[in-house]
Write a protein that holds these residues in place. Structure first.
Motif, PDB file in Angstrom:
ATOM      1  N   PHE A 199      84.497  18.042  70.292  1.00 14.27           N
ATOM      2  CA  PHE A 199      84.289  19.169  71.193  1.00 14.27           C
ATOM      3  C   PHE A 199      84.303  20.496  70.439  1.00 14.27           C
ATOM      4  O   PHE A 199      83.408  21.337  70.584  1.00 14.27           O
ATOM      5  CB  PHE A 199      85.375  19.142  72.280  1.00 14.27           C
ATOM      6  CG  PHE A 199      85.208  20.199  73.336  1.00 14.27           C
ATOM      7  CD1 PHE A 199      84.434  19.965  74.464  1.00 14.27           C
ATOM      8  CD2 PHE A 199      85.807  21.451  73.196  1.00 14.27           C
ATOM      9  CE1 PHE A 199      84.287  20.935  75.442  1.00 14.27           C
ATOM     10  CE2 PHE A 199      85.655  22.428  74.159  1.00 14.27           C
ATOM     11  CZ  PHE A 199      84.897  22.167  75.287  1.00 14.27           C
ATOM     12  N   CYS A 200      85.342  20.665  69.627  1.00 12.14           N
ATOM     13  CA  CYS A 200      85.481  21.933  68.891  1.00 12.14           C
ATOM     14  C   CYS A 200      84.363  22.106  67.866  1.00 12.14           C
ATOM     15  O   CYS A 200      83.830  23.208  67.679  1.00 12.14           O
ATOM     16  CB  CYS A 200      86.842  21.990  68.199  1.00 12.14           C
ATOM     17  SG  CYS A 200      88.225  22.103  69.360  1.00 12.14           S
ATOM     18  N   ALA A 201      84.018  20.994  67.180  1.00 11.49           N
ATOM     19  CA  ALA A 201      82.949  21.079  66.173  1.00 11.49           C
ATOM     20  C   ALA A 201      81.627  21.493  66.819  1.00 11.49           C
ATOM     21  O   ALA A 201      80.875  22.321  66.278  1.00 11.49           O
ATOM     22  CB  ALA A 201      82.807  19.741  65.453  1.00 11.49           C
ATOM     23  N   VAL A 202      81.339  20.888  67.970  1.00  9.68           N
ATOM     24  CA  VAL A 202      80.083  21.222  68.661  1.00  9.68           C
ATOM     25  C   VAL A 202      80.034  22.688  69.045  1.00  9.68           C
ATOM     26  O   VAL A 202      79.038  23.391  68.806  1.00  9.68           O
ATOM     27  CB  VAL A 202      79.913  20.329  69.906  1.00  9.68           C
ATOM     28  CG1 VAL A 202      78.784  20.866  70.781  1.00  9.68           C
ATOM     29  CG2 VAL A 202      79.617  18.905  69.497  1.00  9.68           C
ATOM     30  N   TRP A 203      81.084  23.219  69.616  1.00  3.68           N
ATOM     31  CA  TRP A 203      81.053  24.601  70.112  1.00  3.68           C
ATOM     32  C   TRP A 203      81.201  25.640  69.014  1.00  3.68           C
ATOM     33  O   TRP A 203      80.731  26.765  69.151  1.00  3.68           O
ATOM     34  CB  TRP A 203      82.115  24.797  71.197  1.00  3.68           C
ATOM     35  CG  TRP A 203      81.675  24.145  72.469  1.00  3.68           C
ATOM     36  CD1 TRP A 203      82.079  22.953  72.954  1.00  3.68           C
ATOM     37  CD2 TRP A 203      80.693  24.645  73.372  1.00  3.68           C
ATOM     38  NE1 TRP A 203      81.427  22.652  74.133  1.00  3.68           N
ATOM     39  CE2 TRP A 203      80.562  23.691  74.406  1.00  3.68           C
ATOM     40  CE3 TRP A 203      79.911  25.792  73.424  1.00  3.68           C
ATOM     41  CZ2 TRP A 203      79.693  23.853  75.472  1.00  3.68           C
ATOM     42  CZ3 TRP A 203      79.042  25.943  74.474  1.00  3.68           C
ATOM     43  CH2 TRP A 203      78.919  24.999  75.488  1.00  3.68           C
ATOM     44  N   ILE A 204      81.803  25.233  67.890  1.00  4.13           N
ATOM     45  CA  ILE A 204      81.832  26.156  66.744  1.00  4.13           C
ATOM     46  C   ILE A 204      80.419  26.284  66.161  1.00  4.13           C
ATOM     47  O   ILE A 204      79.970  27.375  65.800  1.00  4.13           O
ATOM     48  CB  ILE A 204      82.833  25.656  65.687  1.00  4.13           C
ATOM     49  CG1 ILE A 204      84.265  25.835  66.197  1.00  4.13           C
ATOM     50  CG2 ILE A 204      82.639  26.422  64.370  1.00  4.13           C
ATOM     51  CD1 ILE A 204      85.303  25.219  65.304  1.00  4.13           C
ATOM     52  N   ALA A 205      79.702  25.152  66.089  1.00 11.19           N
ATOM     53  CA  ALA A 205      78.326  25.188  65.587  1.00 11.19           C
ATOM     54  C   ALA A 205      77.377  25.853  66.582  1.00 11.19           C
ATOM     55  O   ALA A 205      76.311  26.353  66.210  1.00 11.19           O
ATOM     56  CB  ALA A 205      77.855  23.770  65.283  1.00 11.19           C
ATOM     57  N   VAL A 249      77.684  28.668  68.328  1.00 10.16           N
ATOM     58  CA  VAL A 249      77.572  30.129  68.304  1.00 10.16           C
ATOM     59  C   VAL A 249      76.459  30.611  67.375  1.00 10.16           C
ATOM     60  O   VAL A 249      75.549  31.332  67.796  1.00 10.16           O
ATOM     61  CB  VAL A 249      78.924  30.778  67.948  1.00 10.16           C
ATOM     62  CG1 VAL A 249      78.769  32.284  67.795  1.00 10.16           C
ATOM     63  CG2 VAL A 249      79.963  30.440  68.999  1.00 10.16           C
ATOM     64  N   PRO A 250      76.436  30.243  66.067  1.00  8.85           N
ATOM     65  CA  PRO A 250      75.324  30.724  65.206  1.00  8.85           C
ATOM     66  C   PRO A 250      73.962  30.166  65.615  1.00  8.85           C
ATOM     67  O   PRO A 250      72.947  30.848  65.507  1.00  8.85           O
ATOM     68  CB  PRO A 250      75.730  30.246  63.810  1.00  8.85           C
ATOM     69  CG  PRO A 250      76.674  29.124  64.041  1.00  8.85           C
ATOM     70  CD  PRO A 250      77.401  29.436  65.310  1.00  8.85           C
ATOM     71  N   PRO A 292      65.280  31.536  69.191  1.00  2.00           N
ATOM     72  CA  PRO A 292      64.480  32.444  70.025  1.00  2.00           C
ATOM     73  C   PRO A 292      64.101  31.812  71.362  1.00  2.00           C
ATOM     74  O   PRO A 292      63.909  30.601  71.476  1.00  2.00           O
ATOM     75  CB  PRO A 292      63.227  32.669  69.186  1.00  2.00           C
ATOM     76  CG  PRO A 292      63.063  31.382  68.433  1.00  2.00           C
ATOM     77  CD  PRO A 292      64.440  30.845  68.193  1.00  2.00           C
ATOM     78  N   GLY A 293      63.974  32.651  72.377  1.00  2.00           N
ATOM     79  CA  GLY A 293      63.401  32.251  73.650  1.00  2.00           C
ATOM     80  C   GLY A 293      64.091  31.089  74.319  1.00  2.00           C
ATOM     81  O   GLY A 293      65.329  31.021  74.420  1.00  2.00           O
ATOM     82  N   LYS A 294      63.257  30.160  74.750  1.00  2.00           N
ATOM     83  CA  LYS A 294      63.783  29.029  75.516  1.00  2.00           C
ATOM     84  C   LYS A 294      64.642  28.117  74.667  1.00  2.00           C
ATOM     85  O   LYS A 294      65.433  27.319  75.200  1.00  2.00           O
ATOM     86  CB  LYS A 294      62.625  28.240  76.123  1.00  2.00           C
ATOM     87  CG  LYS A 294      61.725  27.551  75.107  1.00  2.00           C
ATOM     88  CD  LYS A 294      60.609  26.784  75.797  1.00  2.00           C
ATOM     89  CE  LYS A 294      59.729  26.048  74.784  1.00  2.00           C
ATOM     90  NZ  LYS A 294      58.641  25.300  75.452  1.00  2.00           N
ATOM     91  N   TYR A 295      64.513  28.219  73.350  1.00  2.00           N
ATOM     92  CA  TYR A 295      65.292  27.356  72.477  1.00  2.00           C
ATOM     93  C   TYR A 295      66.771  27.753  72.460  1.00  2.00           C
ATOM     94  O   TYR A 295      67.638  26.931  72.160  1.00  2.00           O
ATOM     95  CB  TYR A 295      64.709  27.363  71.067  1.00  2.00           C
ATOM     96  CG  TYR A 295      63.303  26.822  71.042  1.00  2.00           C
ATOM     97  CD1 TYR A 295      63.062  25.464  71.148  1.00  2.00           C
ATOM     98  CD2 TYR A 295      62.213  27.675  70.957  1.00  2.00           C
ATOM     99  CE1 TYR A 295      61.772  24.952  71.156  1.00  2.00           C
ATOM    100  CE2 TYR A 295      60.915  27.178  70.964  1.00  2.00           C
ATOM    101  CZ  TYR A 295      60.695  25.818  71.058  1.00  2.00           C
ATOM    102  OH  TYR A 295      59.412  25.334  71.074  1.00  2.00           O
ATOM    103  N   ALA A 296      67.047  28.994  72.783  1.00  2.00           N
ATOM    104  CA  ALA A 296      68.455  29.396  72.910  1.00  2.00           C
ATOM    105  C   ALA A 296      69.092  28.665  74.090  1.00  2.00           C
ATOM    106  O   ALA A 296      70.252  28.217  74.013  1.00  2.00           O
ATOM    107  CB  ALA A 296      68.544  30.908  73.102  1.00  2.00           C
TER     108      ALA A 296
END
Length: 858
Positions: free
Chosen positions: A792-798, A800-801, A807-811
């Motif tokens: 869980f933590c690894a996924v949400w740390i990754a 943010v950057p 860009p766009g819909k990919y965010a």
């Protein structure tokens, strides 16, 4: 002009000597001039180019120079002089125009030389009498006005002197635009349009055929220089350019060869010439076989027969140009054929004409052996330019000039005393008529000729601009014939200045079509012009418009930026609505994420069914079945909230998606946190010193803790939505060619607090689970929680950057992927081992097996 100054100085000195030496006003000498004379109540002067003075007597300034002898008689010019005589005769016979007034004339030949023209003009305004009764040499001149001079240079010199005395001068052929300056030439008028109009007419032709790249040749005189200057200015306004601009020399063969080389090297297919003499240049062009050029002729040479020979057809055939308006004069032909010479020395021009027409001489013992003239020769037997009245142009202008003077004089005579235009409402005194009074009435002349042409003068003394468009076409005998193919009329009521009969045009090219004469081909829509360095503006490259810019017209100098919500088409010639981009259910990526979300929801439902079916088994009961079910419900909500991120953003979906996401994950993580705390409490309660620990972690406390922790997130979401609610937003910053339709988070702080609170709970859960990872095997739930929280933590740390850089819909896709990855991580890490035992190893799902493992460990 230097000669002009010398003559003026000479005349001034003569006048001073006359007044100082003699008690009467005397003329100090006579010039030998050829002319024609007829007396009348009012005399009109005239200057014509009838002969050519090739060699002027040497000026030693030590003795009186010899009288010049003019040669080479021009029949067409004599016809013009006779047209003035005819007009005067016709006016005298007209009872409605100048009744009881007889007009006379006094014409002189200027021999195409300025000095002769000046002598003739001074003779006209000073008279030919030797003495005058007025001792002060004052009074009106013998002539009321002068018709001519046809040359621009001559008119400039003569009019600059006549203007001092306000003696009107009306030229029928001087076209220099400089003569429109009323300050320098206050009494100058003309019945031929100025070069300013001529140049505009030529530019109209160039514009009609799209010729923007042309060469210019002009003569080294006032006519050529001023015409070239005006042409350059008009071409700039039109958007055209001059490939070259050369002065035509009169007798310098080396310069002629250089100009021919320039014409050959130039890419311009159209050459405009302002000159009266092109014979030397054309001979050299013919010698070097320089063909394939479209010549544009000024009015000075368009009707000249010099180049109409068959040998010039390949070179100048198809020439286009403008000519002064052709007219018809009834009765002129008969009048010309009735001419007879007489013995009056003031009419010696007629005798010279007769000698040149019939090759005879009126003098006995002629040196060249010519026969004696009898004055009985028949003009009807001759055919030449003199009696050719089919193309009356300059002669027609002379006719209009005389009638303009007659109408001005007629209006002056119609003045009623007390209602006149002069000081005290006075009229002009006929017995003492002043030249400036004629100027006043000339300015107001307004009449129509018998041919239907309107005659009037503007404030600069210029006539209305109207030209015939001429085309040189081959005739049956191989020579060139000039045909009228159109008209240029700046006063046309239809607003169409140029009218051409294209079917009547002859093009001297293999294609039989007008040539292309451009430095650079036209730039199509979707491109812009980029001027080449060091070249005129007509020489350019066509560069495609940048993305987001368009040009919807040919030859655009710059591209136009499309509005914010539009983008350039593929051809860059019009703006189209930008593509609106968002993560939709029809998008392959959207379909994949939706499928993953629904699969996760189904897996949660399946696990719930398995746990519900085996709720009484030791594996389910030993892992706090109530928290497990609550955790599965929260995970199912986490999977379902993904659906709010897919589809066209709307206000309610934007507000609900982050609230749903935040509350679902807090419910999930708080369930795990409580689950971890229960595991630790159970372990402590198994020891003697911690038997009372479980009373603080009963079912009510567990539910209350989860409720409180979740309520905090609810409050955060409520504050965020009420203060800075997320809203749909069309973002044009990410991708310029598209509109990214997204949910603006409204408040970065609100979103950061929401994520931070989830992170805080996850960190605490991970820390507690990590500390409890080494508990005995029967309490090994902590190991699975540790692993799940690590994912869980690894996924949400990754996240943010990746979210910031996408860009766009990919965010949005990155955020959905983080939700799904963390949800699947929790589901698999916590519930997969239990389902494995329940479904595949039911023999291990017994109390004995669990206790056996405990005993074994002990």
């Amino acid at each position: 002009m230097r000669i002009t100054l010398n003559i003026c100085l000479y005349l001034s000195c003569t006048f001073v000597s006359a007044t100082l030496i003699s008690d009467s006003c005397q003329i100090q000498g006579h010039f030998k001039l050829n002319g024609m004379y007829q007396g009348g109540d009012f005399i009109i002067g005239g200057l014509f180019e009838v002969q050519h003075l090739k060699v002027f007597p040497e000026l030693s300034f030590r003795m009186e120079p010899e009288q010049p002898q003019c040669e080479e008689f021009y029949m067409s010019s004599f016809q013009q002089a006779q047209t003035m005589v005819f007009a005067v005769d016709e006016i005298n016979k007209n009872p409605n125009l100048l009744p009881n007034i007889t007009l006379g004339y006094h014409l002189y030949d200027n021999c195409l030389k300025l000095v002769v023209a000046f002598r003739a003009a001074t003779t006209l305004i000073s008279g030919t009498k030797y003495t005058f009764s007025n001792l002060n040499c004052t009074g009106p001149p013998p002539v009321i006005a002068i018709v001519g001079d046809p040359g621009s240079t001559h008119s400039i010199a003569v009019s600059s002197v006549l203007g001092l005395f306000r003696i009107p001068m009306i030229s029928y052929y001087a076209t220099c635009s400089c003569l429109s300056d009323r300050k320098k030439y206050p009494s100058f008028f003309r019945t031929i349009p100025s070069d300013a109009f001529q140049v505009r007419a030529i530019v109209q032709i160039l514009k009609y055929f799209g010729w923007t790249w042309v060469g210019v040749l002009y003569s080294d005189d006032d006519y050529g220089i001023y015409a070239a200057q005006s042409f350059h200015q008009e071409m700039q306004k039109f958007g055209g350019c001059m490939a070259f601009s050369e002065i035509i020399p009169y007798d310098n063969h080396r310069d002629i060869q250089r100009i021919v080389a320039v014409i050959k090297a130039s890419t311009a297919r159209v050459v405009v010439a302002f000159s009266t003499d092109l014979l030397l240049l054309m001979d050299e062009l013919l010698l070097q076989n320089v063909t394939g050029r479209q010549w544009i002729a000024s009015e000075a040479w368009i009707t000249s027969p010099v180049l109409h020979l068959p040998r010039f057809v390949p070179l100048v055939g198809g020439t286009l140009g403008i000519a002064i308006r052709r007219g018809e004069i009834k009765g002129l032909n008969d009048f010309l054929l009735r001419l007879q010479p007489d013995s009056d020395p003031r009419n010696n021009m007629v005798r010279i004409f007769w000698e040149n027409m019939f090759g005879c001489s009126f003098e006995n013992g002629s040196r060249d052996g010519k026969k004696m003239c009898t004055a009985e020769e028949d003009l009807n037997s001759t055919v030449n330019e003199y009696n050719d009245v089919s193309e009356l142009r300059a002669s027609y202008n002379v006719y209009k000039t005389v009638y303009a003077l007659a109408h001005a004089l007629h209006d002056l005579m119609q003045c009623e005393e007390g209602r006149g235009p002069f000081i005290g409402n006075r009229c002009a005194d006929i017995s003492n008529l002043q030249p400036w009074q004629i100027v006043h009435y000339l300015q107001k002349v307004n009449f129509t000729t018998g041919f239907g042409d309107h005659v009037s003068f503007d404030e600069n003394g210029d006539a209305l601009a109207i030209y015939d468009v001429m085309n040189w076409q081959p005739s049956s005998d191989g020579s060139i014939v000039v045909r009228t193919v159109g008209v240029v009329d700046e006063g046309a009521t239809t607003g169409k200045v140029l009218t051409l009969d294209e079917d009547a045009l002859y093009w001297n090219f293999e294609t039989k079509k007008p040539p292309r004469s451009v430095c650079s081909e036209s730039c199509p829509p979707g491109t812009r012009q980029a001027t080449r360095k060091g070249l005129p503006v007509c020489c350019f490259d066509c560069l495609p418009c940048a993305d987001g810019e368009i040009s919807n017209a040919s030859d655009s100098t710059e591209c136009t930026v499309c509005p914010n919500e539009f983008w350039s088409s593929q051809e860059k010639n019009h703006c189209v609505p930008k593509e609106v981009e968002f993560l939709s259910y029809e998008d392959p990526l959207g379909i994949s994420l939706t499928t993953a979300s629904l699969l996760g929801t189904c897996f949660c439902a399946l696990v719930m069914v398995i746990f519900a079916h085996h709720r009484n088994t030791p594996v389910v009961r030993s892992n706090n079945s109530e928290l497990s079910f609550l955790l599965l419900v929260s995970l199912k909500l986490c999977f379902l909230c993904v659906l709010l991120f897919i589809g066209r953003p709307q206000l309610w979906t934007c507000q609900l998606r982050h609230a749903m996401f935040g509350i679902s994950f807090v419910l999930c993580v708080s369930s795990i946190l409580v689950k971890t705390m229960v595991v630790i409490a159970v372990f402590k309660s198994s020891r003697p010193e911690g038997k009372s620990t479980m009373k603080w972690f009963g079912a009510a406390q567990q539910r209350g803790t989860i409720l409180v922790l979740t309520a905090v997130q609810v409050v955060i979401c409520a504050v965020w939505l009420s203060t800075a609610s997320p809203t749909p937003h069309k973002n044009i910053q990410y991708i310029r060619s598209k509109i990214v339709f997204e949910c603006a988070i409204g408040s970065v702080a609100g979103f950061a607090i929401l994520l931070g609170y989830i992170g805080l709970l996850a960190a605490v859960s991970f820390l507690l689970a990590f500390l409890a990872r080494n508990l005995p095997d029967n309490f090994n739930e902590a190991k699975f929680i540790t692993f799940s929280m690590l994912i869980f933590c690894a996924v949400w740390i990754a996240f943010v950057p990746a979210y910031v850089s996408s860009p766009g819909k990919y965010a949005v896709a990155v955020e959905i992927f983080a939700i799904l990855a963390s949800s699947f991580g929790l589901l698999v890490a916590i519930f997969a081992p239990k389902c494995y035992i329940i479904l595949l190893h039911p023999e291990r799902n017994t109390k004995k097996a669990i206790m056996g493992r405990t005993a074994e460990n002990k």
